[in-house]
Write a protein that holds these residues in place. Structure first.
Motif, PDB file in Angstrom:
ATOM      1  N   GLY A 236     -10.979   1.912   0.835  1.00  0.00           N
ATOM      2  CA  GLY A 236     -10.867   0.586   1.438  1.00  0.00           C
ATOM      3  C   GLY A 236      -9.580   0.326   2.202  1.00  0.00           C
ATOM      4  O   GLY A 236      -9.245  -0.819   2.432  1.00  0.00           O
ATOM      5  N   ASN A 237      -8.839   1.375   2.566  1.00  0.00           N
ATOM      6  CA  ASN A 237      -7.707   1.205   3.480  1.00  0.00           C
ATOM      7  C   ASN A 237      -6.577   0.346   2.955  1.00  0.00           C
ATOM      8  O   ASN A 237      -5.629   0.054   3.675  1.00  0.00           O
ATOM      9  N   ARG A 238      -6.681  -0.103   1.718  1.00  0.00           N
ATOM     10  CA  ARG A 238      -5.684  -1.064   1.266  1.00  0.00           C
ATOM     11  C   ARG A 238      -4.334  -0.413   1.044  1.00  0.00           C
ATOM     12  O   ARG A 238      -3.296  -1.018   1.292  1.00  0.00           O
ATOM     13  N   VAL A 239      -4.347   0.828   0.587  1.00  0.00           N
ATOM     14  CA  VAL A 239      -3.073   1.469   0.275  1.00  0.00           C
ATOM     15  C   VAL A 239      -2.263   1.702   1.545  1.00  0.00           C
ATOM     16  O   VAL A 239      -1.062   1.416   1.590  1.00  0.00           O
ATOM     17  N   LEU A 240      -2.942   2.170   2.605  1.00  0.00           N
ATOM     18  CA  LEU A 240      -2.225   2.426   3.855  1.00  0.00           C
ATOM     19  C   LEU A 240      -1.587   1.156   4.374  1.00  0.00           C
ATOM     20  O   LEU A 240      -0.434   1.137   4.795  1.00  0.00           O
ATOM     21  N   ASN A 241      -2.356   0.089   4.308  1.00  0.00           N
ATOM     22  CA  ASN A 241      -1.845  -1.195   4.772  1.00  0.00           C
ATOM     23  C   ASN A 241      -0.633  -1.630   3.950  1.00  0.00           C
ATOM     24  O   ASN A 241       0.389  -2.059   4.487  1.00  0.00           O
ATOM     25  N   SER A 242      -0.753  -1.474   2.629  1.00  0.00           N
ATOM     26  CA  SER A 242       0.360  -1.850   1.768  1.00  0.00           C
ATOM     27  C   SER A 242       1.576  -0.972   2.022  1.00  0.00           C
ATOM     28  O   SER A 242       2.706  -1.423   1.918  1.00  0.00           O
ATOM     29  N   TYR A 243       1.316   0.274   2.348  1.00  0.00           N
ATOM     30  CA  TYR A 243       2.402   1.184   2.677  1.00  0.00           C
ATOM     31  C   TYR A 243       3.211   0.635   3.840  1.00  0.00           C
ATOM     32  O   TYR A 243       4.437   0.584   3.806  1.00  0.00           O
ATOM     33  N   LYS A 244       2.482   0.175   4.869  1.00  0.00           N
ATOM     34  CA  LYS A 244       3.166  -0.379   6.042  1.00  0.00           C
ATOM     35  C   LYS A 244       3.997  -1.590   5.627  1.00  0.00           C
ATOM     36  O   LYS A 244       5.152  -1.725   6.034  1.00  0.00           O
TER      37      LYS A 244
ATOM     38  N   LEU B 276      -0.837  -8.632   2.830  1.00  0.00           N
ATOM     39  CA  LEU B 276       0.615  -8.617   2.659  1.00  0.00           C
ATOM     40  C   LEU B 276       1.048  -8.049   1.317  1.00  0.00           C
ATOM     41  O   LEU B 276       2.210  -8.133   0.952  1.00  0.00           O
ATOM     42  N   GLN B 277       0.099  -7.487   0.594  1.00  0.00           N
ATOM     43  CA  GLN B 277       0.466  -6.980  -0.728  1.00  0.00           C
ATOM     44  C   GLN B 277       1.355  -5.762  -0.620  1.00  0.00           C
ATOM     45  O   GLN B 277       1.004  -4.793   0.047  1.00  0.00           O
ATOM     46  N   PRO B 278       2.526  -5.786  -1.270  1.00  0.00           N
ATOM     47  CA  PRO B 278       3.359  -4.584  -1.256  1.00  0.00           C
ATOM     48  C   PRO B 278       2.714  -3.463  -2.066  1.00  0.00           C
ATOM     49  O   PRO B 278       1.896  -3.704  -2.950  1.00  0.00           O
ATOM     50  N   LEU B 279       3.122  -2.268  -1.745  1.00  0.00           N
ATOM     51  CA  LEU B 279       2.511  -1.074  -2.322  1.00  0.00           C
ATOM     52  C   LEU B 279       2.561  -1.061  -3.842  1.00  0.00           C
ATOM     53  O   LEU B 279       1.567  -0.810  -4.516  1.00  0.00           O
ATOM     54  N   GLN B 280       3.745  -1.370  -4.379  1.00  0.00           N
ATOM     55  CA  GLN B 280       3.898  -1.258  -5.826  1.00  0.00           C
ATOM     56  C   GLN B 280       2.967  -2.213  -6.565  1.00  0.00           C
ATOM     57  O   GLN B 280       2.423  -1.884  -7.611  1.00  0.00           O
ATOM     58  N   LEU B 281       2.788  -3.401  -6.006  1.00  0.00           N
ATOM     59  CA  LEU B 281       1.918  -4.374  -6.653  1.00  0.00           C
ATOM     60  C   LEU B 281       0.484  -3.878  -6.631  1.00  0.00           C
ATOM     61  O   LEU B 281      -0.246  -3.958  -7.627  1.00  0.00           O
ATOM     62  N   LEU B 282       0.078  -3.354  -5.501  1.00  0.00           N
ATOM     63  CA  LEU B 282      -1.294  -2.882  -5.360  1.00  0.00           C
ATOM     64  C   LEU B 282      -1.572  -1.750  -6.347  1.00  0.00           C
ATOM     65  O   LEU B 282      -2.584  -1.746  -7.052  1.00  0.00           O
ATOM     66  N   LEU B 283      -0.628  -0.797  -6.420  1.00  0.00           N
ATOM     67  CA  LEU B 283      -0.853   0.344  -7.299  1.00  0.00           C
ATOM     68  C   LEU B 283      -0.796  -0.080  -8.763  1.00  0.00           C
ATOM     69  O   LEU B 283      -1.552   0.393  -9.596  1.00  0.00           O
ATOM     70  N   ARG B 284       0.093  -1.006  -9.042  1.00  0.00           N
ATOM     71  CA  ARG B 284       0.199  -1.528 -10.404  1.00  0.00           C
ATOM     72  C   ARG B 284      -1.123  -2.158 -10.825  1.00  0.00           C
ATOM     73  O   ARG B 284      -1.643  -1.907 -11.904  1.00  0.00           O
ATOM     74  N   ALA B 285      -1.673  -2.962  -9.911  1.00  0.00           N
ATOM     75  CA  ALA B 285      -2.943  -3.609 -10.196  1.00  0.00           C
ATOM     76  C   ALA B 285      -4.045  -2.567 -10.351  1.00  0.00           C
ATOM     77  O   ALA B 285      -4.892  -2.646 -11.240  1.00  0.00           O
ATOM     78  N   LEU B 286      -3.992  -1.567  -9.504  1.00  0.00           N
ATOM     79  CA  LEU B 286      -5.017  -0.521  -9.524  1.00  0.00           C
ATOM     80  C   LEU B 286      -5.044   0.177 -10.880  1.00  0.00           C
ATOM     81  O   LEU B 286      -6.094   0.350 -11.496  1.00  0.00           O
TER      82      LEU B 286
ATOM     83  N   ILE C 170       2.899   9.879  -7.401  1.00  0.00           N
ATOM     84  CA  ILE C 170       3.181  10.767  -6.270  1.00  0.00           C
ATOM     85  C   ILE C 170       3.300   9.956  -4.989  1.00  0.00           C
ATOM     86  O   ILE C 170       4.206  10.150  -4.185  1.00  0.00           O
ATOM     87  N   ILE C 171       2.360   9.009  -4.829  1.00  0.00           N
ATOM     88  CA  ILE C 171       2.359   8.235  -3.594  1.00  0.00           C
ATOM     89  C   ILE C 171       3.618   7.390  -3.471  1.00  0.00           C
ATOM     90  O   ILE C 171       4.213   7.275  -2.408  1.00  0.00           O
ATOM     91  N   THR C 172       4.055   6.812  -4.574  1.00  0.00           N
ATOM     92  CA  THR C 172       5.178   5.888  -4.467  1.00  0.00           C
ATOM     93  C   THR C 172       6.515   6.594  -4.278  1.00  0.00           C
ATOM     94  O   THR C 172       7.411   6.024  -3.681  1.00  0.00           O
TER      95      THR C 172
END
Lengths: 521, 298
Positions: B72-80, B228-238, B270-272
């Motif tokens: 769902g492209n969310r991680v790439l977006n959060s990366y940006k 606008l979700q930052p990466l860490q929040l998204l991964l944490r939620a995941l 790894i991603i973070t």
């Protein structure tokens, strides 16, 4: 002299800051009160204008969990319908389970206007209610939500009142919880045993596992907890654990009586269980280190354990275990007759609440009602767009469309917003057993309300005792309840519990139950 | 004679080298092993992890964890979002912090002690979470903007004092002589104070960038907009949701899919660490010196 002055000034500032910190709380509650009034005014205003000319309203919900994939598509579709019906645009925000309680608390304390907020008794529902965070829905529902009241069995609403008020809509796909165990069906068949219905048969199954499967543990469960009231000594009863898991007074209720409330070490049902579990432990049927077990599901899935506490819906576990151990089968068993009526208190664990700061509570309640106005509305939010995310399989069942990758499909966590036993569908590919239990537990006629239906323990008066008792519970009572320590140690444990104030909890339980029963009549 | 001494020296050198190198190698293995376990775990099939636990070499290779994360492209977006926040946040934070620190380090500023006191006081006695939340959502109305992800953290008083301490070590005579030559305060700050404080700036810059990179708290509190979700929040939620999903009844997972909860945990790590691990070597040379910043009192 100058230094002293500065010290004084500093001390003064600190004092003031303490008072203002305390004061801000009272301020908060007054502001919520005042917004309450203003929202009441708004309510009466919108009522006067009638439903034909509703002003546009942006409604928001705040729920725990992961944002479902494709949520935007579904919301767009839902908002088209909502616009016509109520002139409402719905948006839903999610925070992960770990973060949700904190964020909800901050938002509520700061007077946020999010309309719908998820809460639960095990999260912070009681505290939030006493802080005045949510609206009492009784009147609003009666006036604006006829379909919702029709959709929810009256018992389900009434049994889940908080202090006699409807502080949230109870969410459940079934009307009652149901306890039991999982066993490995393939092993049972290997031993040539019939389906297990009694504790004796179950014991036999465990013995067979011990004899035949080298290195396999027959039975285990989560370490910090007693499995007894999960299908063993509660079969046929509604058991309320007054005081929580680690300071419990077990109250046994049936449809027409509540048994005498006694300390756990005098309770005949519990004593019977203790003797049995000790026997099993000595015979090696229970994991030696059961008290240290942290991940019993993982152990079960990897084939190290032959039986654990289990849910009446086997569901996903079956497929997971099969992909690890080919040919493995998970079976749910319960010692209550499969076709017997189940005694229950109709308690639910999840609630959707209306924020006391919501700008237009009437519209919010109307939205809640909208979900149950028509099965199609419910389906849209719950399962997604028909024939894109799900297909109707008839007979209140649904299935995934051909060729859809389940892990990339729309999957709304229904238990945080809408779950209702009459509207929820069953997955068409569920096992026959799963379908049977779904049906049974959604059928009011298969359930018997216990005498304690609607009883919610108020633990506030014995808070200190509970804290003290639960601190020593794992080292005194729990090993006896789980069979790793002999029953001859019981007097010692009893002494320690009594010293910690356990009897006060028993007294409080007696008092609250007798008050509840007196009010009931 | 001379020769034998040299040989002996060589011998003891060899022993020393062997001991030194082997202990260093051993130590680096200790450091690398968990890291490798993480990498291997991320690429292992979930059922293999459940059966055998984490292993050094994946028994069954699988990309399911990354598949789940990138769905769902969310991680790439959060990366940006996170990269943008880290760059903007670190730059702005460095500018503001160093300017304030330099100002407070000058003895010519009359109320510097009062200002320092104000900073220390609010650092120790803050208004608390709820007033802060109200300030940002209701007065500043920053919620659901990119600004909210770094503006509240632009000056970290702790780093500010660290820098001030460093600036005070610049000899006053140097600044004075520059002044006599006609430089104004800002010129001195940019051309003299900053270049002389590079180790401290590098260290604090690294701290800030790590801080912005790892932050999920601001995103959790103030961002509802999913873009606008930052990466860490998204991964944490995941990770949090996957773990509960394994237990919960997810009907969609019914088709024999095991949600890759264990391997996803590894894959998110790894991603973070990605960009931040690339950033380390560049500032490392300043880092060692920077560690002693503020260590010498005087």
């Amino acid at each position: 002299m100058f230094k002293k002055l500065i010290c004084l000034l500093l001390a003064g500032i600190m004092l003031v800051s303490i008072f203002t910190a305390c004061g801000s709380k009272t301020n908060d509650s007054t502001t919520t009160n005042s917004t309450n009034e203003s929202s009441d005014e708004a309510k009466s205003g919108s009522e006067k204008s009638g439903s034909e000319e509703l002003a546009p309203y942006e409604m928001s919900a705040f729920l725990p969990g992961d944002t479902p994939l494709h949520l935007d598509e579904v919301l767009e579709e839902a908002n088209k319908k909502l616009k016509d019906a109520l002139n409402v645009t719905l948006s839903i925000n999610f925070a992960s389970w770990t973060d949700f309680p904190n964020k909800a608390q901050v938002m509520i304390a700061a007077g946020d206007e999010t309309d719908l907020i998820f809460d639960a008794p095990w999260m912070h529902l009681p505290q939030m209610i006493s802080a005045g965070a949510y609206l009492d829905l009784e009147q609003l529902l009666n006036e604006h939500a006829p379909d919702l009241l029709k959709a929810f069995p009256k018992l389900m609403i009434d049994a889940n009142r908080q202090n006699g008020k409807i502080m949230g809509i109870p969410l459940g796909d079934v009307l009652s919880s149901y306890h039991g165990l999982w066993i490995r069906g393939d092993l049972r068949e290997k031993y040539g045993m019939p389906p297990i219905e009694t504790i004796e048969q179950y014991e036999q199954y465990l013995m067979k596992v011990k004899e035949n499967e080298a290195g396999m543990i027959p039975l285990t469960w989560l370490g910090n907890y007693c499995i007894g009231p999960n299908g063993f000594y509660d079969a046929g009863y509604d058991v309320v654990l007054f005081g929580g898991n680690n300071a419990e007074v077990d109250i046994f209720a049936t449809a027409d009586e509540v048994e005498e409330i006694v300390p756990i070490y005098e309770n005949p049902h519990v004593l019977e269980w203790i003797n049995m579990v000790r026997k099993w432990y000595l015979a090696g049927l229970i994991e030696k280190d059961q008290m240290a077990q942290k991940d019993e599901t993982g152990a079960f899935k990897s084939g190290k354990v032959a039986s654990i506490k289990g849910d009446y819906i086997v569901g996903t576990i079956q497929n997971q275990i099969e992909s690890i151990i080919p040919g493995a089968k998970v079976e749910f068993i319960s010692f209550e007759g499969k076709n017997d009526k189940h005694v229950t208190n109709f308690a639910q664990w999840n609630f959707i609440c209306v924020n006391a700061n919501a700008k237009d509570p009437v519209r919010v309640v109307k939205f809640l009602n909208w979900m149950y106005e028509d099965q199609a509305n419910y389906d849209l939010l719950r399962y997604g767009i028909k024939d894109v995310h799900w297909v109707d399989a008839g007979d209140k069942m649904y299935d995934l469309p051909q060729g859809i990758d389940a892990s990339k499909n729309y999957n709304f966590p229904g238990y945080t917003l809408m779950w209702n036993p009459n509207f929820e569908r069953t997955l068409a590919t569920s096992s026959e057993d799963d379908k049977f239990y779904y049906k049974k537990l959604r059928d009011e006629n298969m359930l018997v309300p216990s005498m304690l239906t609607g009883f919610t323990p108020d633990l506030e008066p014995v808070k200190n005792e509970i804290a003290k008792v639960s601190a020593i519970w794992p080292s005194t009572m729990l090993p006896i309840l789980n069979g790793s320590v002999d029953i001859s140690e019981l007097p010692k444990a009893q002494k320690k519990l009594e010293d910690a104030g356990y009897l006060k909890i028993v007294e409080e339980a007696k008092k609250q139950v007798s008050e509840f029963l007196a009010n009931k009549k | 004679m001379n020769r034998s001494k040299k040989l002996k020296n060589n011998k003891s050198n060899i022993v020393y080298n062997i001991v030194a190198y082997s202990s260093i190698i051993l130590f680096s293995v200790f450091c690398l092993l968990p890291f490798w376990l993480m990498v291997a775990g991320a690429f292992t099939d979930e059922s293999a992890i459940i059966q055998n636990g984490y292993q050094l070499f994946p028994k069954k290779f699988s990309l399911a964890a990354f598949d789940t994360i990138f769905a769902g492209n969310r991680v790439l977006n959060s990366y940006k979002v996170t990269v943008l926040v880290t760059i903007m946040g670190t730059t702005l934070a460095m500018i503001l912090t160093s300017m304030m620190a330099y100002g407070l380090s000058l003895k010519t500023i009359k109320y510097r002690n009062q200002i320092s006191f104000y900073v220390v006081f609010t650092m120790l006695f803050s208004g608390g979470l709820v007033p802060w939340y109200i300030l940002i959502t209701q007065y500043l109305k920053l919620q659901d903007t990119i600004w909210v992800l770094f503006v509240p953290y632009l000056i970290n008083p702790w780093y500010m004092f660290l820098l001030r301490k460093f600036f005070t070590t610049i000899p006053e005579s140097l600044i004075e002589s520059a002044k006599i030559d006609g430089a104004n305060d800002f010129y001195i700050f940019v051309k003299i104070a900053l270049p002389l404080s590079l180790p401290a700036l590098a260290t604090i810059g690294l701290f800030y960038s790590l801080f912005f990179w790892n932050d999920w708290w601001l995103g959790l509190l103030f961002v509802n907009d999913r873009r606008l979700q930052p990466l860490q929040l998204l991964l944490r939620a995941l990770v949090s949701n996957l773990s509960s999903e394994v237990q919960a009844l997810n009907p969609n997972a019914k088709q024999g899919i095991i949600p890759p909860a264990y391997s996803v945990r590894m894959a998110t790590s790894i991603i973070t660490i990605g960009p931040i691990i690339l950033f380390y070597p560049f500032v490392q040379k300043y880092f060692v010196k920077g560690l002693t910043v503020g260590a010498v009192k005087g």
